[in-house]
Motif scaffolding. Structure first.
Motif, PDB file in Angstrom:
ATOM      1  N   PRO A 198       0.811  -1.231   0.000  1.00  0.00           N
ATOM      2  CA  PRO A 198       0.000   0.000   0.000  1.00  0.00           C
ATOM      3  C   PRO A 198       0.840   1.275   0.000  1.00  0.00           C
ATOM      4  N   GLN A 199       2.028   1.220   0.576  1.00  0.00           N
ATOM      5  CA  GLN A 199       2.893   2.399   0.621  1.00  0.00           C
ATOM      6  C   GLN A 199       3.734   2.534  -0.646  1.00  0.00           C
ATOM      7  N   LEU A 200       4.230   1.395  -1.155  1.00  0.00           N
ATOM      8  CA  LEU A 200       5.165   1.422  -2.281  1.00  0.00           C
ATOM      9  C   LEU A 200       4.476   1.503  -3.640  1.00  0.00           C
ATOM     10  N   GLU A 201       3.328   0.868  -3.784  1.00  0.00           N
ATOM     11  CA  GLU A 201       2.700   0.727  -5.100  1.00  0.00           C
ATOM     12  C   GLU A 201       2.402   2.057  -5.794  1.00  0.00           C
ATOM     13  N   PRO A 202       1.878   3.074  -5.097  1.00  0.00           N
ATOM     14  CA  PRO A 202       1.631   4.346  -5.800  1.00  0.00           C
ATOM     15  C   PRO A 202       2.889   4.933  -6.424  1.00  0.00           C
ATOM     16  N   ALA A 203       4.012   4.819  -5.716  1.00  0.00           N
ATOM     17  CA  ALA A 203       5.268   5.341  -6.265  1.00  0.00           C
ATOM     18  C   ALA A 203       5.728   4.518  -7.463  1.00  0.00           C
ATOM     19  N   LEU A 204       5.560   3.201  -7.399  1.00  0.00           N
ATOM     20  CA  LEU A 204       5.921   2.353  -8.539  1.00  0.00           C
ATOM     21  C   LEU A 204       5.117   2.724  -9.779  1.00  0.00           C
ATOM     22  N   LYS A 205       3.830   2.988  -9.598  1.00  0.00           N
ATOM     23  CA  LYS A 205       2.960   3.326 -10.731  1.00  0.00           C
ATOM     24  C   LYS A 205       3.315   4.675 -11.343  1.00  0.00           C
ATOM     25  N   ASN A 206       3.856   5.586 -10.536  1.00  0.00           N
ATOM     26  CA  ASN A 206       4.195   6.924 -11.030  1.00  0.00           C
ATOM     27  C   ASN A 206       5.560   6.991 -11.705  1.00  0.00           C
ATOM     28  N   GLU A 207       6.364   5.946 -11.523  1.00  0.00           N
ATOM     29  CA  GLU A 207       7.713   5.949 -12.098  1.00  0.00           C
ATOM     30  C   GLU A 207       7.632   5.660 -13.596  1.00  0.00           C
ATOM     31  N   THR A 208       8.401   6.385 -14.392  1.00  0.00           N
ATOM     32  CA  THR A 208       8.426   6.154 -15.837  1.00  0.00           C
ATOM     33  C   THR A 208       9.636   5.309 -16.208  1.00  0.00           C
ATOM     34  N   GLY A 209       9.465   4.470 -17.202  1.00  0.00           N
ATOM     35  CA  GLY A 209      10.562   3.607 -17.631  1.00  0.00           C
ATOM     36  C   GLY A 209      10.579   2.307 -16.853  1.00  0.00           C
ATOM     37  N   GLU A 210      11.379   1.362 -17.343  1.00  0.00           N
ATOM     38  CA  GLU A 210      11.476   0.053 -16.698  1.00  0.00           C
ATOM     39  C   GLU A 210      12.271   0.163 -15.404  1.00  0.00           C
ATOM     40  N   ILE A 211      11.699  -0.308 -14.326  1.00  0.00           N
ATOM     41  CA  ILE A 211      12.339  -0.232 -13.012  1.00  0.00           C
ATOM     42  C   ILE A 211      13.197  -1.469 -12.791  1.00  0.00           C
ATOM     43  N   ARG A 212      14.418  -1.241 -12.356  1.00  0.00           N
ATOM     44  CA  ARG A 212      15.347  -2.346 -12.116  1.00  0.00           C
ATOM     45  C   ARG A 212      15.405  -2.642 -10.623  1.00  0.00           C
ATOM     46  N   LEU A 213      15.276  -3.904 -10.245  1.00  0.00           N
ATOM     47  CA  LEU A 213      15.393  -4.307  -8.848  1.00  0.00           C
ATOM     48  C   LEU A 213      16.860  -4.560  -8.531  1.00  0.00           C
ATOM     49  N   VAL A 214      17.348  -3.880  -7.482  1.00  0.00           N
ATOM     50  CA  VAL A 214      18.738  -4.011  -7.060  1.00  0.00           C
ATOM     51  C   VAL A 214      18.756  -4.371  -5.585  1.00  0.00           C
ATOM     52  N   GLY A 215      19.574  -5.343  -5.237  1.00  0.00           N
ATOM     53  CA  GLY A 215      19.726  -5.729  -3.840  1.00  0.00           C
ATOM     54  C   GLY A 215      21.112  -5.410  -3.340  1.00  0.00           C
ATOM     55  N   THR A 216      21.179  -4.850  -2.124  1.00  0.00           N
ATOM     56  CA  THR A 216      22.472  -4.612  -1.496  1.00  0.00           C
ATOM     57  C   THR A 216      22.433  -5.212  -0.100  1.00  0.00           C
ATOM     58  N   GLY A 217      23.601  -5.456   0.464  1.00  0.00           N
ATOM     59  CA  GLY A 217      23.652  -6.097   1.778  1.00  0.00           C
ATOM     60  C   GLY A 217      24.153  -7.524   1.665  1.00  0.00           C
ATOM     61  N   GLY A 218      24.274  -8.179   2.816  1.00  0.00           N
ATOM     62  CA  GLY A 218      24.903  -9.490   2.862  1.00  0.00           C
ATOM     63  C   GLY A 218      24.214 -10.563   2.055  1.00  0.00           C
ATOM     64  N   THR A 219      22.878 -10.609   2.093  1.00  0.00           N
ATOM     65  CA  THR A 219      22.165 -11.712   1.447  1.00  0.00           C
ATOM     66  C   THR A 219      22.430 -11.783  -0.053  1.00  0.00           C
ATOM     67  N   THR A 220      22.282 -10.658  -0.757  1.00  0.00           N
ATOM     68  CA  THR A 220      22.460 -10.714  -2.212  1.00  0.00           C
ATOM     69  C   THR A 220      23.906 -10.999  -2.594  1.00  0.00           C
ATOM     70  N   GLY A 221      24.843 -10.445  -1.832  1.00  0.00           N
ATOM     71  CA  GLY A 221      26.247 -10.742  -2.104  1.00  0.00           C
ATOM     72  C   GLY A 221      26.538 -12.223  -1.959  1.00  0.00           C
ATOM     73  N   ILE A 222      25.943 -12.846  -0.934  1.00  0.00           N
ATOM     74  CA  ILE A 222      26.156 -14.281  -0.712  1.00  0.00           C
ATOM     75  C   ILE A 222      25.479 -15.100  -1.814  1.00  0.00           C
ATOM     76  N   LEU A 223      24.265 -14.709  -2.210  1.00  0.00           N
ATOM     77  CA  LEU A 223      23.598 -15.430  -3.299  1.00  0.00           C
ATOM     78  C   LEU A 223      24.418 -15.366  -4.584  1.00  0.00           C
ATOM     79  N   ALA A 224      25.024 -14.212  -4.843  1.00  0.00           N
ATOM     80  CA  ALA A 224      25.890 -14.090  -6.018  1.00  0.00           C
ATOM     81  C   ALA A 224      27.106 -14.996  -5.893  1.00  0.00           C
ATOM     82  N   ARG A 225      27.676 -15.055  -4.697  1.00  0.00           N
ATOM     83  CA  ARG A 225      28.849 -15.919  -4.479  1.00  0.00           C
ATOM     84  C   ARG A 225      28.482 -17.390  -4.635  1.00  0.00           C
ATOM     85  N   ILE A 226      27.290 -17.775  -4.136  1.00  0.00           N
ATOM     86  CA  ILE A 226      26.842 -19.158  -4.305  1.00  0.00           C
ATOM     87  C   ILE A 226      26.638 -19.462  -5.788  1.00  0.00           C
ATOM     88  N   GLU A 227      25.978 -18.528  -6.470  1.00  0.00           N
ATOM     89  CA  GLU A 227      25.698 -18.720  -7.905  1.00  0.00           C
ATOM     90  C   GLU A 227      26.985 -18.909  -8.695  1.00  0.00           C
TER      91      GLU A 227
END
Length: 310
Positions: A198-227
Motif C-alpha cells: 500500500p505504501q510502495l505501489e503508488p510510487a511504482l505506478k508513477n515511475e516512468t521507464g522500466e524499473i530495475r530491482l537491485v539488492g544490497t547487503g549481505g544476502t544478495t552478495g552471498i547469493l551471487a557468491r553461491i551462484e
C-alpha cells in the motif's frame, strides 16, 4: 579534488562491518573491507533489550576494527548503528560500551537516514546512477525499500523486516520442516502485501521507464557468491551478477531443505551466514514474487559508501 582516507564501522543487527576507503567527492575507492558476526540482535526481539553478551561482543569487534582502521592510517573513524540499536530500550548500554572499548562515539541513525544512505551508496556505481531503481537493503533487523533515479528518490522507507528478526520470530528445526517454512513464508507474503504494497505501489505506478530491482547487503552478495561459486569476496564478479527469479527460487528450495552442517559446505556461503541465509533468500523471493520482478541485480555498495562520503 583532495583524496581523504576515512573509515566507517557499521554496527548492524547481525554483523559489524568495516570500510576503509579513499574518498574524493563521490569517488569511493575501498582500501579494506571486513565483517565480523556478533549477532547484536540475538535474544532482542522479545524484550527490545540488547543483551549484555551481545553488547560485549559488539564493543570488542568495534575496538578491533578501530585498531585496524588506525593501522591503515584512516584520518577519521565513524561508528554508525542501525536497526537493533535504534529499536532498543537500552541503546546507551551499547554506545557506552563501544566508547569505553574504543574511545569512539556511536551515531544511531534513523531508518530514513539508512534508506537515504543505502541509495546514495549504491548509485556511486555509474551503471546504476541514471536508471529507475527499486533498491532493497535487507539487514538483520530492517529492510529499506528505496525507489528513485539518480539523486531523485520518489519513495524511501525502512520496514521492521530483517533476517535475524524473521529467524527469531519463526524458529525452525534442523533442517526446517515444511510447516516451519510455510509459516514463515505465509507471514512474509502477508506483510509485503498488507504493509509494504500500500505504501510502495503508488510510487511504482508513477515511475516512468522500466524499473530495475537491485539488492544490497549481505544476502544478495552471498547469493551471487553461491551462484558463481566464489570462495572469497570479489566485488567485480559479484556486481556483474544478475539473478533471475527462477535462480533465487532454486537457491531457496535447496537451502531450506539442507541441515545447517550441509549448508556450511556450500561453495560461496560463509559458514557463519549459513543460518540467516534462509530468511534472507526468502525475503528476496517473496519481494520478487509480490512485485513481479524477474531479475535481481546485485550491488556491494550501500550504507557505508555513503557514510564515508558524508
Amino acid at each position: 579534488m583532495e583524496t581523504v582516507r576515512r573509515a566507517v564501522i557499521d554496527v548492524g543487527t547481525n554483523s559489524i562491518k568495516l570500510l576503509v576507503a579513499d574518498v574524493a567527492g563521490r569517488d569511493v575507492k575501498p582500501v579494506l573491507e571486513e565483517s565480523k558476526q556478533t549477532r547484536l540482535g540475538k535474544g532482542f526481539y522479545e524484550s527490545s533489550r540488547l543483551q549484555p553478551e551481545a553488547i560485549a561482543r559488539t564493543a570488542e569487534a568495534v575496538w578491533e576494527f578501530s585498531e585496524i582502521a588506525r593501522e591503515r592510517n584512516a584520518n577519521s573513524i565513524r561508528v554508525i548503528a542501525t536497526s537493533a540499536a535504534r529499536d532498543a530500550v537500552n541503546p546507551t548500554d551499547l554506545t557506552t560500551s563501544i566508547e569505553r572499548a574504543s574511545g569512539l562515539k556511536t551515531e544511531i541513525i534513523s531508518g530514513a537516514r539508512e534508506a537515504e544512505w543505502a541509495f546514495q551508496g549504491v548509485t556511486t556505481d555509474a551503471e546504476l546512477a541514471t536508471q529507475p531503481l527499486l533498491l532493497l537493503d535487507v539487514g538483520g533487523g530492517s529492510t529499506e525499500f528505496i525507489l528513485g533515479r539518480g539523486a531523485k528518490k520518489s519513495f524511501a522507507h525502512s520496514f521492521p523486516l530483517g533476517t535475524v528478526r524473521l529467524m527469531e520470530k519463526f524458529p525452525h528445526g534442523d533442517p526446517p520442516t515444511r510447516g516451519e517454512f510455510t509459516n514463515c513464508r505465509d507471514w512474509l507474503k502477508n506483510f509485503l502485501h498488507h504493509e509494504v504494497r500500500p505504501q510502495l505501489e503508488p510510487a511504482l505506478k508513477n515511475e516512468t521507464g522500466e524499473i530495475r530491482l537491485v539488492g544490497t547487503g549481505g544476502t544478495t552478495g552471498i547469493l551471487a557468491r553461491i551462484e558463481k561459486k566464489l570462495d572469497r569476496f570479489d566485488r567485480e564478479k559479484i556486481e556483474q551478477t544478475v539473478l533471475t527469479f527462477e535462480q533465487v527460487l532454486a537457491h531457496r528450495k535447496i537451502l531450506w531443505k539442507l541441515p545447517l552442517a550441509e549448508r556450511k559446505e556450500i561453495p560461496g556461503l560463509p559458514k557463519l551466514r549459513a543460518d540467516v541465509i534462509l530468511t534472507g533468500v526468502l525475503i528476496y523471493e517473496a519481494v520478487m514474487e509480490e512485485f513481479n520482478f524477474n531479475q535481481l541485480r546485485v550491488s556491494t555498495r550501500g550504507l557505508r559508501f555513503a557514510a564515508v562520503m558524508d
